[in-house]
Design a protein around this motif. Structure first.
Motif, PDB file in Angstrom:
ATOM      1  N   ALA A   1      55.971  24.534  65.052  1.00 50.32           N
ATOM      2  CA  ALA A   1      56.364  24.549  63.653  1.00 50.32           C
ATOM      3  C   ALA A   1      55.122  24.293  62.810  1.00 50.32           C
ATOM      4  O   ALA A   1      54.414  23.308  63.034  1.00 50.32           O
ATOM      5  N   CYS A   2      54.821  25.165  61.870  1.00 52.19           N
ATOM      6  CA  CYS A   2      53.720  24.938  60.948  1.00 52.19           C
ATOM      7  C   CYS A   2      54.094  23.780  60.025  1.00 52.19           C
ATOM      8  O   CYS A   2      55.162  23.794  59.394  1.00 52.19           O
ATOM      9  N   ASP A   3      53.214  22.798  59.943  1.00 49.74           N
ATOM     10  CA  ASP A   3      53.517  21.597  59.159  1.00 49.74           C
ATOM     11  C   ASP A   3      52.780  21.560  57.826  1.00 49.74           C
ATOM     12  O   ASP A   3      52.717  20.513  57.179  1.00 49.74           O
ATOM     13  N   ASP A   4      52.227  22.688  57.401  1.00 49.12           N
ATOM     14  CA  ASP A   4      51.455  22.720  56.150  1.00 49.12           C
ATOM     15  C   ASP A   4      51.772  24.015  55.419  1.00 49.12           C
ATOM     16  O   ASP A   4      51.274  25.089  55.769  1.00 49.12           O
ATOM     17  N   ALA A   5      52.603  23.915  54.390  1.00 48.57           N
ATOM     18  CA  ALA A   5      53.022  25.103  53.651  1.00 48.57           C
ATOM     19  C   ALA A   5      51.847  25.786  52.959  1.00 48.57           C
ATOM     20  O   ALA A   5      51.832  27.013  52.807  1.00 48.57           O
ATOM     21  N   ASP A   6      50.845  25.013  52.541  1.00 52.92           N
ATOM     22  CA  ASP A   6      49.692  25.606  51.867  1.00 52.92           C
ATOM     23  C   ASP A   6      48.880  26.476  52.825  1.00 52.92           C
ATOM     24  O   ASP A   6      48.403  27.556  52.448  1.00 52.92           O
ATOM     25  N   PHE A   7      48.702  26.000  54.053  1.00 53.47           N
ATOM     26  CA  PHE A   7      47.977  26.809  55.038  1.00 53.47           C
ATOM     27  C   PHE A   7      48.747  28.094  55.334  1.00 53.47           C
ATOM     28  O   PHE A   7      48.157  29.185  55.390  1.00 53.47           O
ATOM     29  N   ALA A   8      50.045  27.984  55.519  1.00 52.36           N
ATOM     30  CA  ALA A   8      50.857  29.182  55.750  1.00 52.36           C
ATOM     31  C   ALA A   8      50.745  30.145  54.580  1.00 52.36           C
ATOM     32  O   ALA A   8      50.655  31.374  54.767  1.00 52.36           O
ATOM     33  N   ALA A   9      50.711  29.606  53.363  1.00 60.04           N
ATOM     34  CA  ALA A   9      50.597  30.465  52.184  1.00 60.04           C
ATOM     35  C   ALA A   9      49.237  31.158  52.121  1.00 60.04           C
ATOM     36  O   ALA A   9      49.144  32.320  51.703  1.00 60.04           O
ATOM     37  N   THR A  10      48.188  30.466  52.556  1.00 60.45           N
ATOM     38  CA  THR A  10      46.858  31.074  52.576  1.00 60.45           C
ATOM     39  C   THR A  10      46.819  32.256  53.537  1.00 60.45           C
ATOM     40  O   THR A  10      46.291  33.335  53.213  1.00 60.45           O
ATOM     41  N   VAL A  11      47.371  32.077  54.729  1.00 64.18           N
ATOM     42  CA  VAL A  11      47.375  33.163  55.701  1.00 64.18           C
ATOM     43  C   VAL A  11      48.278  34.300  55.227  1.00 64.18           C
ATOM     44  O   VAL A  11      47.937  35.481  55.374  1.00 64.18           O
ATOM     45  N   LEU A  12      49.413  33.963  54.635  1.00 65.48           N
ATOM     46  CA  LEU A  12      50.312  34.998  54.120  1.00 65.48           C
ATOM     47  C   LEU A  12      49.636  35.781  52.999  1.00 65.48           C
ATOM     48  O   LEU A  12      49.774  37.014  52.920  1.00 65.48           O
ATOM     49  N   GLY A  13      48.879  35.084  52.147  1.00 67.88           N
ATOM     50  CA  GLY A  13      48.154  35.780  51.092  1.00 67.88           C
ATOM     51  C   GLY A  13      47.109  36.715  51.649  1.00 67.88           C
ATOM     52  O   GLY A  13      46.912  37.826  51.137  1.00 67.88           O
ATOM     53  N   ALA A  14      46.426  36.283  52.710  1.00 66.47           N
ATOM     54  CA  ALA A  14      45.447  37.153  53.356  1.00 66.47           C
ATOM     55  C   ALA A  14      46.133  38.376  53.950  1.00 66.47           C
ATOM     56  O   ALA A  14      45.619  39.503  53.857  1.00 66.47           O
ATOM     57  N   ALA A  15      47.286  38.176  54.561  1.00 70.88           N
ATOM     58  CA  ALA A  15      48.038  39.295  55.137  1.00 70.88           C
ATOM     59  C   ALA A  15      48.472  40.278  54.057  1.00 70.88           C
ATOM     60  O   ALA A  15      48.401  41.505  54.249  1.00 70.88           O
ATOM     61  N   ALA A  16      48.900  39.757  52.919  1.00 69.27           N
ATOM     62  CA  ALA A  16      49.326  40.638  51.825  1.00 69.27           C
ATOM     63  C   ALA A  16      48.161  41.437  51.261  1.00 69.27           C
ATOM     64  O   ALA A  16      48.340  42.573  50.798  1.00 69.27           O
ATOM     65  N   GLY A  17      46.968  40.868  51.335  1.00 69.89           N
ATOM     66  CA  GLY A  17      45.817  41.518  50.750  1.00 69.89           C
ATOM     67  C   GLY A  17      45.208  42.621  51.583  1.00 69.89           C
ATOM     68  O   GLY A  17      44.311  43.329  51.098  1.00 69.89           O
ATOM     69  N   VAL A  18      45.670  42.798  52.810  1.00 71.57           N
ATOM     70  CA  VAL A  18      45.055  43.804  53.687  1.00 71.57           C
ATOM     71  C   VAL A  18      46.024  44.904  54.104  1.00 71.57           C
ATOM     72  O   VAL A  18      45.706  45.700  54.992  1.00 71.57           O
ATOM     73  N   GLN A  19      47.207  44.964  53.470  1.00 70.86           N
ATOM     74  CA  GLN A  19      48.172  45.992  53.853  1.00 70.86           C
ATOM     75  C   GLN A  19      49.041  46.360  52.663  1.00 70.86           C
ATOM     76  O   GLN A  19      49.172  45.600  51.701  1.00 70.86           O
ATOM     77  N   ASP A  20      49.645  47.531  52.756  1.00 71.07           N
ATOM     78  CA  ASP A  20      50.515  47.997  51.681  1.00 71.07           C
ATOM     79  C   ASP A  20      51.889  47.348  51.742  1.00 71.07           C
ATOM     80  O   ASP A  20      52.555  47.193  50.724  1.00 71.07           O
ATOM     81  N   GLY A  21      52.341  46.976  52.932  1.00 67.54           N
ATOM     82  CA  GLY A  21      53.650  46.345  53.064  1.00 67.54           C
ATOM     83  C   GLY A  21      53.651  44.931  52.515  1.00 67.54           C
ATOM     84  O   GLY A  21      52.614  44.385  52.125  1.00 67.54           O
TER      85      GLY A  21
END
Length: 369
Positions: free
Chosen positions: A287-307
């Protein structure tokens, strides 16, 4: 030419289902030749590389072992795996699980321009790369590394997270299930089957324990908005020695899919007479215990794809479970899609590998000072 495709082909071609040393050699030599990082290999065969110095670290984590290949995934001489490219996908044992994402992480580790993080007020000091042995044997390498002091603050584990929210979209897994495999041992007293009352039937005692299992509630929990439901099921039963003998021993195998923080109360089976319960394997959930870290990775994922990537949960265990249990904040993010790993038709999309390379690089540049 795609560098991540070429590196993936090189790594995948090296057999590593019985002996991971050659694959580890390839990872280690590439890091030494292509980076200025501090590179090390431990006595278990795990490969590590570090950029920077300081107490806080972000790690890209993978493994270079694979499950045994199908016959047509091995070359004619038996000393190489077959790697083929068809319709933009690399086919071969380990392409999806997980030498493709491992190659993407190696390139991102080399190329990330760290030193000016975009996101955190409290950035990390080191960028770390780790490739473990023995993941397919229950996390042997990860556990050894943790015992030796491997303890990054944050980790992106490159197991598959593509195609969970929508086809072709690389998501970010903030949780996954674990697995606890256990055995119920029922013991009785043998007798001739013509006089069943003269003994104690171990199969009947095992059935009493199975009734307890059937009445257990499966564990459930929610991690950063993702709901996980566990399960518990009897999967095998073995007992008796002959058709005319009251059995004195019976064993029942139980498969439990665990979720973070919750377990089925399997110890209750020992309330049945003559029954003992033992745990054979316990792969921890994550379980990821840091919402900010998850948000950083999710933001990176959003920035490299159209989906539009989403936070998701994976149904099976990875080395992220061992790391999370030891205190590392983890997410799982990688190129493999559901249903590709461990198959005779295993493959990975080259475009998604290139995406993951960019994604990992963005995460590092967002966090590492």
């Amino acid at each position: 030419m795609s560098e991540v495709r070429d590196l993936t082909r090189r790594l995948v071609s090296i057999p590593s289902h019985e002996d991971e040393r050659a694959a580890g050699d390839a990872v280690e030599s590439w890091l030494r030749e292509e980076t200025t990082a501090t590179v090390a290999r431990d006595e278990d065969g795990n490969v590590f590389a570090r950029r920077g110095d300081g107490p806080r670290s972000l790690a890209f984590v993978g493994h270079h072992d694979v499950v045994p290949p199908a016959d047509d995934q091995v070359g004619a001489n038996g000393d190489e795996y077959v790697v083929e490219e068809r319709s933009g996908r690399l086919h071969g044992r380990g392409t999806a699980d997980m030498k493709g994402s491992l190659a993407a992480a190696m390139l991102a580790f080399r190329d990330a321009e760290v030193g000016a993080p975009e996101t955190p007020a409290d950035p990390v000091d080191q960028l770390v790369f780790a490739s473990f042995v023995g993941e397919e044997q229950g996390g042997v390498g990860a556990r050894a590394a943790i015992d030796d002091g491997f303890a990054p603050d944050y980790a992106v584990v490159g197991e598959g997270s593509t195609g969970y929210s929508a086809p072709g979209v690389t998501d970010v897994a903030v949780a996954h299930k674990g697995r606890r495999g256990s055995t119920i041992h029922a013991r009785g007293e043998g007798a001739h089957a013509s006089e069943p009352e003269a003994g104690e039937n171990a199969v009947y005692r095992a059935c009493d324990a199975v009734d307890v299992v059937r009445d257990l509630d499966a564990p459930e929990t929610t991690v950063l908005g993702q709901h996980l439901s566990g399960s518990v099921a009897v999967t095998e039963i073995e007992g008796g020695s002959a058709w005319n003998v009251i059995p004195e021993d019976c064993a029942v195998t139980v498969d439990e899919r665990t979720v973070p923080g919750e377990r089925a109360a399997l110890e209750r089976v020992e309330s049945a007479p003559g029954v003992e319960w033992t745990v054979d394997q316990d792969l921890p959930p994550m379980a990821c215990d840091d919402a900010d870290f998850a948000a950083t990775v999710l933001g990176a994922a959003a920035g490299v794809q159209d989906g539009s990537p989403e936070r998701v949960a994976k149904p099976h265990a990875t080395d992220a479970g061992w790391l999370a249990a030891a205190g590392t904040t983890c997410v799982v993010c990688g190129a493999a899609e559901p249903g590709e790993a461990h198959t005779a038709t295993e493959s990975v999309d080259v475009e998604v590998l290139e995406r993951c390379e960019r994604l990992y690089r963005r995460v590092a540049e967002s966090l590492v000072a």
